[in-house]
Design a protein around this motif. Structure first.
Motif, PDB file in Angstrom:
ATOM      1  N   SER A   9     -41.098  46.084 -23.775  1.00 44.82           N
ATOM      2  CA  SER A   9     -41.873  45.965 -25.146  1.00 44.82           C
ATOM      3  C   SER A   9     -40.572  46.533 -26.254  1.00 44.82           C
ATOM      4  CB  SER A   9     -42.787  47.792 -25.056  1.00 44.82           C
ATOM      5  OG  SER A   9     -43.428  47.770 -24.152  1.00 44.82           O
ATOM      6  N   PHE A  10     -40.077  47.629 -25.396  1.00 46.55           N
ATOM      7  CA  PHE A  10     -38.555  47.623 -26.291  1.00 46.55           C
ATOM      8  C   PHE A  10     -39.328  48.060 -27.863  1.00 46.55           C
ATOM      9  CE2 PHE A  10     -36.782  44.246 -23.183  1.00 46.55           C
ATOM     10  CZ  PHE A  10     -36.392  44.658 -23.051  1.00 46.55           C
ATOM     11  N   ASP A  11     -39.829  48.808 -27.783  1.00 44.02           N
ATOM     12  CA  ASP A  11     -40.624  49.541 -29.284  1.00 44.02           C
ATOM     13  C   ASP A  11     -40.811  50.890 -29.381  1.00 44.02           C
ATOM     14  OD1 ASP A  11     -42.473  49.794 -31.325  1.00 44.02           O
ATOM     15  OD2 ASP A  11     -44.217  50.336 -29.829  1.00 44.02           O
ATOM     16  N   PRO A  12     -39.200  50.992 -29.805  1.00 46.71           N
ATOM     17  CA  PRO A  12     -37.900  50.185 -30.446  1.00 46.71           C
ATOM     18  C   PRO A  12     -36.687  50.129 -29.115  1.00 46.71           C
ATOM     19  CG  PRO A  12     -37.988  52.790 -30.893  1.00 46.71           C
ATOM     20  CD  PRO A  12     -38.820  53.026 -30.046  1.00 46.71           C
ATOM     21  N   VAL A  13     -36.262  49.342 -28.680  1.00 50.39           N
ATOM     22  CA  VAL A  13     -34.881  49.583 -28.459  1.00 50.39           C
ATOM     23  C   VAL A  13     -34.211  50.538 -28.440  1.00 50.39           C
ATOM     24  CG1 VAL A  13     -33.100  48.288 -29.689  1.00 50.39           C
ATOM     25  CG2 VAL A  13     -32.861  48.054 -27.743  1.00 50.39           C
ATOM     26  N   THR A  14     -33.690  51.054 -26.979  1.00 48.13           N
ATOM     27  CA  THR A  14     -32.972  52.701 -27.013  1.00 48.13           C
ATOM     28  C   THR A  14     -31.465  52.501 -26.186  1.00 48.13           C
ATOM     29  OG1 THR A  14     -34.056  53.365 -24.948  1.00 48.13           O
ATOM     30  CG2 THR A  14     -35.238  53.914 -26.906  1.00 48.13           C
ATOM     31  N   ASP A  48     -41.532  41.396 -34.928  1.00 47.48           N
ATOM     32  CA  ASP A  48     -40.311  40.583 -35.313  1.00 47.48           C
ATOM     33  C   ASP A  48     -39.174  41.596 -35.658  1.00 47.48           C
ATOM     34  OD1 ASP A  48     -39.094  38.326 -37.176  1.00 47.48           O
ATOM     35  OD2 ASP A  48     -39.617  39.409 -38.476  1.00 47.48           O
ATOM     36  N   GLU A  49     -39.828  42.622 -35.471  1.00 55.08           N
ATOM     37  CA  GLU A  49     -39.279  44.102 -36.028  1.00 55.08           C
ATOM     38  C   GLU A  49     -38.310  44.501 -34.778  1.00 55.08           C
ATOM     39  OE1 GLU A  49     -41.196  47.147 -39.364  1.00 55.08           O
ATOM     40  OE2 GLU A  49     -42.209  46.758 -36.858  1.00 55.08           O
ATOM     41  N   ARG A  50     -39.111  44.185 -33.276  1.00 57.66           N
ATOM     42  CA  ARG A  50     -38.191  44.751 -32.553  1.00 57.66           C
ATOM     43  C   ARG A  50     -37.734  43.669 -32.157  1.00 57.66           C
ATOM     44  NH1 ARG A  50     -43.381  45.331 -28.694  1.00 57.66           N
ATOM     45  NH2 ARG A  50     -44.764  44.387 -29.854  1.00 57.66           N
ATOM     46  N   VAL A  51     -37.631  42.093 -32.149  1.00 57.02           N
ATOM     47  CA  VAL A  51     -37.075  41.009 -31.838  1.00 57.02           C
ATOM     48  C   VAL A  51     -35.381  41.468 -32.940  1.00 57.02           C
ATOM     49  CG1 VAL A  51     -36.587  38.605 -32.350  1.00 57.02           C
ATOM     50  CG2 VAL A  51     -38.755  39.550 -30.580  1.00 57.02           C
ATOM     51  N   LYS A  52     -36.021  41.717 -33.857  1.00 55.03           N
ATOM     52  CA  LYS A  52     -34.388  41.925 -35.043  1.00 55.03           C
ATOM     53  C   LYS A  52     -33.528  42.901 -34.064  1.00 55.03           C
ATOM     54  CE  LYS A  52     -36.104  39.755 -39.380  1.00 55.03           C
ATOM     55  NZ  LYS A  52     -37.110  39.784 -39.912  1.00 55.03           N
ATOM     56  N   MET A  53     -34.180  43.920 -34.440  1.00 54.41           N
ATOM     57  CA  MET A  53     -33.553  45.278 -33.632  1.00 54.41           C
ATOM     58  C   MET A  53     -32.707  45.130 -32.237  1.00 54.41           C
ATOM     59  SD  MET A  53     -35.966  48.562 -34.354  1.00 54.41           S
ATOM     60  CE  MET A  53     -37.128  48.135 -34.540  1.00 54.41           C
ATOM     61  N   LEU A  54     -32.957  44.122 -31.889  1.00 52.21           N
ATOM     62  CA  LEU A  54     -32.879  43.676 -30.075  1.00 52.21           C
ATOM     63  C   LEU A  54     -31.520  42.936 -30.705  1.00 52.21           C
ATOM     64  CD1 LEU A  54     -34.695  43.630 -27.976  1.00 52.21           C
ATOM     65  CD2 LEU A  54     -33.547  44.625 -27.391  1.00 52.21           C
ATOM     66  N   LYS A  55     -31.453  42.263 -31.496  1.00 45.67           N
ATOM     67  CA  LYS A  55     -30.612  41.244 -31.961  1.00 45.67           C
ATOM     68  C   LYS A  55     -29.422  41.465 -32.672  1.00 45.67           C
ATOM     69  CE  LYS A  55     -33.482  36.775 -32.327  1.00 45.67           C
ATOM     70  NZ  LYS A  55     -33.793  35.477 -32.697  1.00 45.67           N
ATOM     71  N   ILE A  66     -31.930  37.115 -27.118  1.00 45.73           N
ATOM     72  CA  ILE A  66     -33.356  37.612 -27.347  1.00 45.73           C
ATOM     73  C   ILE A  66     -34.295  36.762 -27.628  1.00 45.73           C
ATOM     74  CG2 ILE A  66     -34.144  39.497 -28.310  1.00 45.73           C
ATOM     75  CD1 ILE A  66     -31.336  40.379 -27.349  1.00 45.73           C
ATOM     76  N   GLU A  67     -35.721  36.856 -26.920  1.00 46.86           N
ATOM     77  CA  GLU A  67     -36.762  36.037 -27.009  1.00 46.86           C
ATOM     78  C   GLU A  67     -38.368  37.328 -27.079  1.00 46.86           C
ATOM     79  OE1 GLU A  67     -36.802  32.380 -24.369  1.00 46.86           O
ATOM     80  OE2 GLU A  67     -35.180  31.933 -25.372  1.00 46.86           O
ATOM     81  N   SER A  68     -38.966  36.305 -27.957  1.00 40.90           N
ATOM     82  CA  SER A  68     -40.355  37.025 -27.079  1.00 40.90           C
ATOM     83  C   SER A  68     -41.414  36.032 -26.484  1.00 40.90           C
ATOM     84  CB  SER A  68     -41.001  37.133 -28.220  1.00 40.90           C
ATOM     85  OG  SER A  68     -41.378  36.245 -29.028  1.00 40.90           O
TER      86      SER A  68
END
Ligand code: ADP
Length: 165
Positions: A9-14, A48-55, A66-68
């Motif tokens: 889920s990476f909500d958010p990435v830690t 979108d926010e989770r993907v951006k933070m991971l990127k 990074i994909e979803s």
């Protein structure tokens, strides 16, 4: 070419997630980090926010993508021709749940998808996205748990102008 998929889920990435990603990137030719959009939990951050933070977090790791995805993990693996799923293990409580999911995926995929478990880095063993969100919601210090830009995004979500130092 060995490709592995790290779903979550990476909500958010830690920093716990990033430690797993970094170590996996040294074991496989390519690591696809896939952000799940069909999580049963209601996320704090949009997909979108989770993907951006991971990127932003993995911008220096050349073999990490990074994909979803939505739907069943094994269908996504089939579509991408991936046979290895990575999951992190922190404690015995993770293990019971993860074992069931891993066996389900193996069964549903007719033995085409195996799960590789990486044990947590001890310094992050207490860390989960939920704990980080709870601390941030009270304006507590989350700087040892997440990257600076993730900390800023969390404080903003909870209506704090600045992080607590
Ligand atoms: P979920 O996919 O269950 O919603 P997360 O997105 O929080 O969970 O985590 C994705 C994966 O990362 C899971 O395998 C989880 O066990 C692992 N993970 C989360 N935090 C850590 C940590 N601090 N150390 C190691 N692995 C972790």
């Amino acid at each position: 070419m060995k490709t592995a998929l790290y779903p979550g889920s990476f909500d958010p990435v830690t920093l716990g997630h990033l430690d797993i990603i970094q170590r996996a990137s040294q074991m496989f030719d390519t690591v696809i980090v896939a952000v799940m959009c069909n999580s049963a939990k209601t996320p704090l951050f949009t997909l979108d926010e989770r993907v951006k933070m991971l990127k932003e977090s993995v911008k220096d790791l050349d073999n990490v993508i990074i994909e979803s995805f939505d739907g069943l993990l094994i269908n996504y693996c089939k579509e991408k021709n991936i046979h290895i799923v990575i999951r992190g293990l922190r404690a015995i409580t993770d293990f019971e749940y993860e074992l069931q999911i891993a066996q389900t995926n193996k069964e549903l995929s007719h033995n085409q998808v195996d799960t590789v478990f990486l044990t947590t880095n001890l310094k992050y063993s207490y860390l989960s996205s939920s704990v980080v969100k709870e601390i941030a919601s009270y304006n507590g210090d989350i700087t040892p748990c997440v990257s600076d830009f993730v900390a800023d995004a969390l404080y903003k979500k909870y209506g704090y102008e600045e992080r607590n130092k």
